[in-house]
Enzyme design. Structure first.
Site, PDB file in Angstrom:
ATOM      1  CD  GLN A 162      -3.120  -0.637   0.162  1.00  0.00           C
ATOM      2  OE1 GLN A 162      -3.386   0.536  -0.128  1.00  0.00           O
ATOM      3  NE2 GLN A 162      -3.762  -1.647  -0.400  1.00  0.00           N
ATOM      4  CG  HIS A 179      -3.160  -4.757  -8.524  1.00  0.00           C
ATOM      5  ND1 HIS A 179      -4.327  -4.546  -7.841  1.00  0.00           N
ATOM      6  CD2 HIS A 179      -2.550  -5.779  -7.891  1.00  0.00           C
ATOM      7  CE1 HIS A 179      -4.428  -5.413  -6.845  1.00  0.00           C
ATOM      8  NE2 HIS A 179      -3.360  -6.170  -6.853  1.00  0.00           N
ATOM      9  CB  CYS A 228      -8.698 -10.107   0.433  1.00  0.00           C
ATOM     10  SG  CYS A 228      -7.591  -8.968  -0.333  1.00  0.00           S
TER      11      CYS A 228
HETATM   12  C1  LIG Z   1      -3.182  -5.860  -2.334  1.00  0.00           C
HETATM   13  C2  LIG Z   1      -2.309  -6.228  -1.211  1.00  0.00           C
HETATM   14  C3  LIG Z   1      -1.564  -7.420  -1.222  1.00  0.00           C
HETATM   15  C4  LIG Z   1      -1.701  -8.441  -2.320  1.00  0.00           C
HETATM   16  O1  LIG Z   1      -1.145  -8.030  -3.530  1.00  0.00           O
HETATM   17  P1  LIG Z   1      -1.554  -8.816  -4.869  1.00  0.00           P
HETATM   18  O2  LIG Z   1      -0.677  -8.245  -5.916  1.00  0.00           O
HETATM   19  O3  LIG Z   1      -3.005  -8.497  -5.091  1.00  0.00           O
HETATM   20  O4  LIG Z   1      -1.306 -10.254  -4.619  1.00  0.00           O
HETATM   21  C5  LIG Z   1      -0.729  -7.675  -0.172  1.00  0.00           C
HETATM   22  N1  LIG Z   1      -0.606  -6.802   0.846  1.00  0.00           N
HETATM   23  C6  LIG Z   1      -1.289  -5.649   0.897  1.00  0.00           C
HETATM   24  C7  LIG Z   1      -1.086  -4.723   2.038  1.00  0.00           C
HETATM   25  C8  LIG Z   1      -2.171  -5.330  -0.127  1.00  0.00           C
HETATM   26  O5  LIG Z   1      -2.862  -4.187  -0.062  1.00  0.00           O
END
Ligand SMILES: *Cc1c(COP(=O)(O)O)cnc(C)c1O
Length: 396
Positions: A179, A201, A324
């Site tokens: 993040q 992403h 999630c």
């Molecule tokens: C989105 C997220 C992930 C997972 O990343 P992906 O690329 O979607 O597997 C892991 N940790 C945090 C803090 C996230 O916000």
């Protein structure tokens, strides 16, 4: 026109990232492992992307391992530390209860394999202190893993301080910075971060690509066996278009970080002021130490999920927690960890902004949330009981 305010779940790709990928699909189709010129053109492009990403993080290109995203990077970092620790008889791992499931579930797996996992309690803002970490480190501590910033409540944790103290105590340190990267200034060397996960992403790059940064000298364990790509640390033909898209997005995010951050935080202030006008509402997470674009707010007497759906009908895309956990009925583990009562945890809404959002959108969101909360309360038996004095109000 839809209003997208769920940027903590994922972001829209930037035009530069899209362009980098299109050019790649079109022209750079070689396999970087091929020795001929078409293969070498792809290898050169990947090398350049790796160098750009390393420059953004303040590390050496060889310390960058491309993965399928943040989750894989988290898994790989933790399993690497566990393997190194196990060899030395170290089986204690320190973390927090507000980590992403990619971290928490990997730790749970290690616990079943005999590791002892200690979760440092967070305060009501979701914070921990470096001293808590310092006091909890033991001679058999194999890893400290603490996220840079939380994906639900936006709280920023004192990662540089924890990094420094782990370096002094010679304990491996990993941070899930998914993040934070592209949004907060990060320099892995200055902040003494030994391992870091990021995901494209979350900063306007493509999905399905991320990075594990691992300091030189750490024997990174490969999760996928096969060819010798990524220095033997991650087999499989490189996802060349996604790698180039990620590099373009990260370069742009780092270049415009300051202006984006000040724009987004001023939008957020207006939004928060507007939403807190709603009676019996409160901000979740830290008031000061939080990601520029994140608001997590609870409204008494309503279901966050219903609010989310009501907003969606108005064309506003937000979140009731993290993407999630959206399918599970349990309230968020993060909101529980900061001690939010069950009822308020279930009545929470996350709004996460990006620099593309406008002040007009913010005003519309304030209007729509105010109206939706009022209407949901009108239909809520719990709210009625509170108004009749049969149940207490929890918030002012
Ligand atoms: C989105 C997220 C992930 C997972 O990343 P992906 O690329 O979607 O597997 C892991 N940790 C945090 C803090 C996230 O916000």
């Amino acid at each position: 026109m839809k209003i997208y305010v769920d940027n903590a779940a994922t972001t829209k790709m930037s035009p530069a990232a899209i362009q980098a990928m299109l050019t790649c699909f079109d022209r750079i189709y070689g396999n970087p492992s091929s020795l001929h010129s078409i293969g070498q053109q792809a290898a050169d492009a990947v090398y350049e992307a790796r160098t750009q990403i390393a420059a953004c993080l303040g590390c050496h290109p060889k310390e960058i391992i491309f993965t399928s995203g943040g989750s894989e990077a988290d898994n790989q970092a933790i399993l690497t530390a566990a393997r190194i620790g196990a060899r030395k008889g170290k089986k204690h791992i320190l973390s927090t209860p507000i980590e992403h499931h990619a971290v928490l579930h990997t730790l749970q797996r290690l616990q079943k394999e005999g590791f002892s996992i200690e979760y440092l309690p967070v305060n009501s803002f979701g914070e921990i202190t470096p001293k808590q970490v310092a006091d909890a480190i033991r001679p058999d501590t194999a890893l400290v893993t603490v996220m840079y910033a939380n994906n639900e409540i936006g709280t920023i944790l004192p990662v540089p301080e924890i990094g420094r103290l782990c370096a002094r105590r010679q304990v491996l340190f990993h941070t899930d910075a998914v993040q934070a990267v592209g949004h907060l200034p990060i320099h892995v060397k200055q902040q003494e971060i030994q391992m870091l996960s990021l995901s494209a992403h979350k900063f306007h790059g493509p999905k399905g690509i991320g990075v594990l940064y691992a300091q030189k000298g750490i024997p990174v364990a490969s999760l996928i066996e096969g060819g010798g790509q990524e220095g033997g640390r991650r087999a499989g033909t490189e996802n060349v278009p996604a790698i180039l898209g990620m590099a373009a997005a990260l370069k742009e995010s780092c270049l415009h970080m300051e202006e984006n951050s000040s724009k987004v935080s001023s939008l957020r202030s207006r939004l928060l002021d507007g939403l807190l006008q709603i009676p019996h509402s409160a901000l979740n997470g830290s008031p000061d130490c939080r990601l520029p674009g994140n608001i997590n707010i609870c409204f008494e007497g309503i279901e966050g999920e219903r609010l989310l759906l009501a907003l969606d009908q108005q064309g506003i895309c937000a979140s009731a927690g993290s993407a999630c956990t959206a399918s599970s009925a349990d309230p968020s583990h993060v909101l529980r960890a900061i001690g939010l009562p069950h009822e308020l945890a279930r009545g929470s809404l996350r709004i996460s902004l990006c620099a593309d959002n406008t002040i007009e959108e913010i005003e519309k969101v304030i209007g729509a949330v105010t109206q939706a909360v009022a209407s949901l309360r009108d239909h809520s038996p719990l709210w009625k009981e509170k108004c009749e004095g049969l149940k207490p109000f929890l918030l002012k």
